[in-house]
Write a protein that holds these residues in place. Structure first.
Motif, PDB file in Angstrom:
ATOM      1  N   PHE A   1       0.795  -1.121   0.082  1.00  0.00           N
ATOM      2  CA  PHE A   1       0.060   0.046  -0.475  1.00  0.00           C
ATOM      3  C   PHE A   1       0.785   1.199   0.258  1.00  0.00           C
ATOM      4  N   ARG A   2       2.036   1.430   0.773  1.00  0.00           N
ATOM      5  CA  ARG A   2       3.148   2.152   0.827  1.00  0.00           C
ATOM      6  C   ARG A   2       3.778   2.923  -0.411  1.00  0.00           C
ATOM      7  N   ARG A   3       3.688   1.428  -1.198  1.00  0.00           N
ATOM      8  CA  ARG A   3       4.556   1.948  -2.526  1.00  0.00           C
ATOM      9  C   ARG A   3       3.792   1.852  -3.849  1.00  0.00           C
ATOM     10  N   GLU A   4       2.230   2.015  -3.144  1.00  0.00           N
ATOM     11  CA  GLU A   4       1.493   1.873  -4.052  1.00  0.00           C
ATOM     12  C   GLU A   4       0.991   3.752  -4.090  1.00  0.00           C
ATOM     13  N   LYS A   5       1.181   3.879  -2.924  1.00  0.00           N
ATOM     14  CA  LYS A   5       0.875   5.839  -2.331  1.00  0.00           C
ATOM     15  C   LYS A   5       2.092   6.229  -3.202  1.00  0.00           C
ATOM     16  N   VAL A   6       3.190   6.006  -2.841  1.00  0.00           N
ATOM     17  CA  VAL A   6       4.178   6.318  -3.502  1.00  0.00           C
ATOM     18  C   VAL A   6       4.032   7.003  -4.344  1.00  0.00           C
TER      19      VAL A   6
ATOM     20  N   LYS B   1       7.686  18.275  -7.058  1.00  0.00           N
ATOM     21  CA  LYS B   1       8.637  17.664  -6.834  1.00  0.00           C
ATOM     22  C   LYS B   1       8.212  16.654  -6.004  1.00  0.00           C
ATOM     23  N   PHE B   2       8.080  15.436  -5.879  1.00  0.00           N
ATOM     24  CA  PHE B   2       8.330  14.475  -5.016  1.00  0.00           C
ATOM     25  C   PHE B   2       8.578  14.086  -4.168  1.00  0.00           C
ATOM     26  N   GLU B   3       9.801  14.582  -4.099  1.00  0.00           N
ATOM     27  CA  GLU B   3      10.454  14.812  -2.735  1.00  0.00           C
ATOM     28  C   GLU B   3       9.923  16.012  -1.723  1.00  0.00           C
ATOM     29  N   GLU B   4       9.232  17.283  -2.195  1.00  0.00           N
ATOM     30  CA  GLU B   4       8.556  17.351  -0.815  1.00  0.00           C
ATOM     31  C   GLU B   4       7.961  16.997  -0.785  1.00  0.00           C
ATOM     32  N   VAL B   5       6.665  16.723  -1.076  1.00  0.00           N
ATOM     33  CA  VAL B   5       6.511  15.671  -0.573  1.00  0.00           C
ATOM     34  C   VAL B   5       5.889  14.405   0.108  1.00  0.00           C
ATOM     35  N   GLU B   6       7.391  14.015   0.086  1.00  0.00           N
ATOM     36  CA  GLU B   6       8.168  12.397   0.361  1.00  0.00           C
ATOM     37  C   GLU B   6       8.205  12.367   1.654  1.00  0.00           C
ATOM     38  N   ASN B   7       8.393  13.549   2.498  1.00  0.00           N
ATOM     39  CA  ASN B   7       8.248  13.380   4.044  1.00  0.00           C
ATOM     40  C   ASN B   7       6.577  12.805   4.981  1.00  0.00           C
ATOM     41  N   ARG B   8       5.776  12.812   3.827  1.00  0.00           N
ATOM     42  CA  ARG B   8       3.823  13.299   4.184  1.00  0.00           C
ATOM     43  C   ARG B   8       3.698  12.263   3.740  1.00  0.00           C
ATOM     44  N   ILE B   9       4.102  11.583   2.601  1.00  0.00           N
ATOM     45  CA  ILE B   9       3.186  10.061   2.316  1.00  0.00           C
ATOM     46  C   ILE B   9       2.810   9.364   3.172  1.00  0.00           C
ATOM     47  N   ASP B  10       2.954   9.325   4.776  1.00  0.00           N
ATOM     48  CA  ASP B  10       2.746   8.050   5.596  1.00  0.00           C
ATOM     49  C   ASP B  10       1.768   9.142   6.186  1.00  0.00           C
ATOM     50  N   ALA B  11       1.957  10.598   6.836  1.00  0.00           N
ATOM     51  CA  ALA B  11       0.498  10.804   7.630  1.00  0.00           C
ATOM     52  C   ALA B  11      -0.151  11.497   6.563  1.00  0.00           C
ATOM     53  N   TYR B  12      -0.218  11.434   5.295  1.00  0.00           N
ATOM     54  CA  TYR B  12      -1.512  11.788   4.381  1.00  0.00           C
ATOM     55  C   TYR B  12      -2.309  10.677   3.645  1.00  0.00           C
ATOM     56  N   ASP B  13      -3.185  10.832   3.887  1.00  0.00           N
ATOM     57  CA  ASP B  13      -3.890   9.507   2.753  1.00  0.00           C
ATOM     58  C   ASP B  13      -3.899  10.355   1.553  1.00  0.00           C
ATOM     59  N   ILE B  14      -4.481   9.524   0.499  1.00  0.00           N
ATOM     60  CA  ILE B  14      -4.099   9.822  -1.274  1.00  0.00           C
ATOM     61  C   ILE B  14      -5.145  11.226  -1.305  1.00  0.00           C
ATOM     62  N   ALA B  15      -6.180  11.463  -0.505  1.00  0.00           N
ATOM     63  CA  ALA B  15      -7.061  12.837  -0.667  1.00  0.00           C
ATOM     64  C   ALA B  15      -6.553  13.768  -0.428  1.00  0.00           C
ATOM     65  N   THR B  16      -5.894  13.833   0.603  1.00  0.00           N
ATOM     66  CA  THR B  16      -5.401  14.489   1.792  1.00  0.00           C
ATOM     67  C   THR B  16      -4.218  15.456   0.888  1.00  0.00           C
TER      68      THR B  16
END
Length: 184
Positions: free
Chosen positions: A139-144, A163-178
């Motif tokens: 799920f995390r890989r798919e989210k990334v 850039k993905f690097e700008e949001v990479e540290n927020r991946i675990d905290a947010y769901d896709i909609a957020t």
């Protein structure tokens, strides 16, 4: 007891007390006489117990060595069974090594079938944990991947692309909609 016979009653009480004291002293004397043979007997019993213990202890020590060896052999058999079943079920080694051999499994009275059932229950629990961790990682890989895709698609036509690097540290905290709301 009344005023007329008070002196006689005091004398009678002293006589009775004297009898009580004599009886108590006699009891103590007789008891000490009876205790003498008992003390001799108790000493003899202790000597006999010492002889019995000196004969018993070496045997107990040797039996303990055999018992320890039996337990070690049984633990090895259980460990082999755990690894065999884990391999059959596809359980990763990092979970297999967490399965501790229960002390009751090593008892003489423990049936092998009960031990097998207990092991299978533990394996099933770890298989469930392993599956949940695999699903969480998938799920995390798919989210990334989704976040990378969103960064690319939402950046189309922007002078400063996301850039993905700008949001990479927020991946675990947010769901896709957020995450999508954050990016837009």
């Amino acid at each position: 007891v009344n005023d007329n016979n008070l002196a006689d009653m005091e004398k009678t009480q002293r006589e009775i007390a004297s009898l009580r004291i004599k009886v108590t002293k006699f009891k103590t004397k007789v008891k000490s006489e009876f205790d003498k043979p008992y003390k001799v007997f108790a000493g003899q019993v202790e000597e006999l117990l010492s002889l019995v213990n000196s004969a018993e202890q070496p045997i107990k020590d040797q039996l303990e060595k055999y018992e320890n060896q039996r337990r070690a052999d049984k633990a090895e058999r259980i460990n082999n069974y755990i690894h065999m079943k884990a391999a059959e079920l596809g359980l990763d080694e990092k979970y297999v090594c967490q399965i501790a051999i229960a002390d009751k499994w090593l008892n003489r009275t423990q049936k092998w079938s009960d031990t097998e059932d207990d092991v299978l229950q533990k394996l099933a629990r770890f298989l469930d944990i392993q599956q949940k961790e695999i699903e969480a990682e998938t799920f995390r890989r798919e989210k990334v991947e989704m976040a990378k895709f969103m960064c690319e698609t939402l950046s189309a036509g922007l002078s400063t692309p996301l850039k993905f690097e700008e949001v990479e540290n927020r991946i675990d905290a947010y769901d896709i909609a957020t995450l999508k709301a954050y990016l837009t």
